[in-house]
Design a protein around this motif. Structure first.
Motif, short mmCIF file in Angstrom:
data_model
loop_
_atom_site.label_atom_id
_atom_site.label_comp_id
_atom_site.label_asym_id
_atom_site.label_seq_id
_atom_site.Cartn_x
_atom_site.Cartn_y
_atom_site.Cartn_z
N HIS A 76 43.24 5.41 -4.29
CA HIS A 76 41.99 5.54 -3.53
C HIS A 76 40.99 4.50 -4.05
O HIS A 76 41.03 4.15 -5.23
N TRP A 77 40.08 4.07 -3.16
CA TRP A 77 39.04 3.11 -3.55
C TRP A 77 37.68 3.63 -3.14
O TRP A 77 37.53 4.25 -2.09
N ALA A 78 36.69 3.32 -3.98
CA ALA A 78 35.30 3.61 -3.65
C ALA A 78 34.43 2.49 -4.22
O ALA A 78 34.80 1.84 -5.20
N LEU A 115 41.22 4.59 -8.12
CA LEU A 115 41.70 5.76 -8.82
C LEU A 115 42.89 6.32 -8.07
O LEU A 115 43.18 5.90 -6.96
N PHE A 116 43.61 7.23 -8.71
CA PHE A 116 44.80 7.77 -8.05
C PHE A 116 45.07 9.20 -8.47
O PHE A 116 44.55 9.69 -9.47
N HIS A 117 45.88 9.84 -7.65
CA HIS A 117 46.44 11.15 -7.95
C HIS A 117 47.91 11.11 -7.52
O HIS A 117 48.34 10.16 -6.89
N HIS A 118 48.66 12.14 -7.87
CA HIS A 118 50.05 12.25 -7.43
C HIS A 118 50.15 13.41 -6.46
O HIS A 118 49.63 14.50 -6.72
N GLY A 136 40.68 15.50 -12.18
CA GLY A 136 42.09 15.21 -12.37
C GLY A 136 42.56 13.87 -11.82
O GLY A 136 43.75 13.56 -11.87
N PHE A 137 41.65 13.06 -11.29
CA PHE A 137 42.02 11.72 -10.85
C PHE A 137 42.13 10.81 -12.08
O PHE A 137 41.39 10.99 -13.04
N ALA A 138 43.02 9.85 -12.01
CA ALA A 138 43.14 8.85 -13.07
C ALA A 138 42.56 7.54 -12.56
O ALA A 138 42.75 7.18 -11.39
#
Length: 129
Positions: free
Chosen positions: A47-49, A88-91, A68-70
């Motif tokens: 994801h991007w912001a 950032l990312f999540h699974h 919980g995002f990395a």
């Protein structure tokens, strides 16, 4: 019914920001499906912001990590963008009910901190035959 200002459309039918986010999510999912993705496999979803000020990005980063995002990377303003960025990312699986829960949350929080959520992407995961 006379409605020259089209209030019925703007108040009842025009998609909200959250509706637009789901529409955009569906477009990404459609692309994944067109490339043979069954959408069932969990994988990394990026994801991007973007934010006008580094302090806004930092507040968002702290909030996102608490959720919980990395964080993958941060970016400074440059020739392509005058804003501070975060990737950032999540699974998880990119099914609409799951992905939109994340994207709407990120969109709303980015806005709350003065920024803008700019979408997501993930890898195509084809079922093993």
């Amino acid at each position: 019914t006379d409605d020259p200002e089209k209030k019925g459309y703007w108040q009842d039918l025009f998609p909200t920001a959250q509706d637009w986010r789901v529409i955009l999510d569906l477009k990404v999912i459609e692309q994944l499906e067109e490339h043979g993705d069954s959408l069932e496999a969990e994988r990394r979803v990026d994801h991007w912001a973007y934010f006008p000020e580094p302090s806004q990005l930092e507040e968002f980063r702290r909030w996102a990590e608490g959720q919980g995002f990395a964080v993958d990377s941060l970016s400074e303003p440059n020739e392509q963008s005058a804003r501070y960025g975060i990737q950032l990312f999540h699974h998880g699986a990119p099914m609409i009910a799951e992905i939109s829960r994340y994207t709407i949350l990120l969109m709303d929080k980015a806005k709350e901190y003065g920024g803008e959520y700019d979408g997501w992407e993930t890898s195509v995961e084809k079922p093993v035959s």
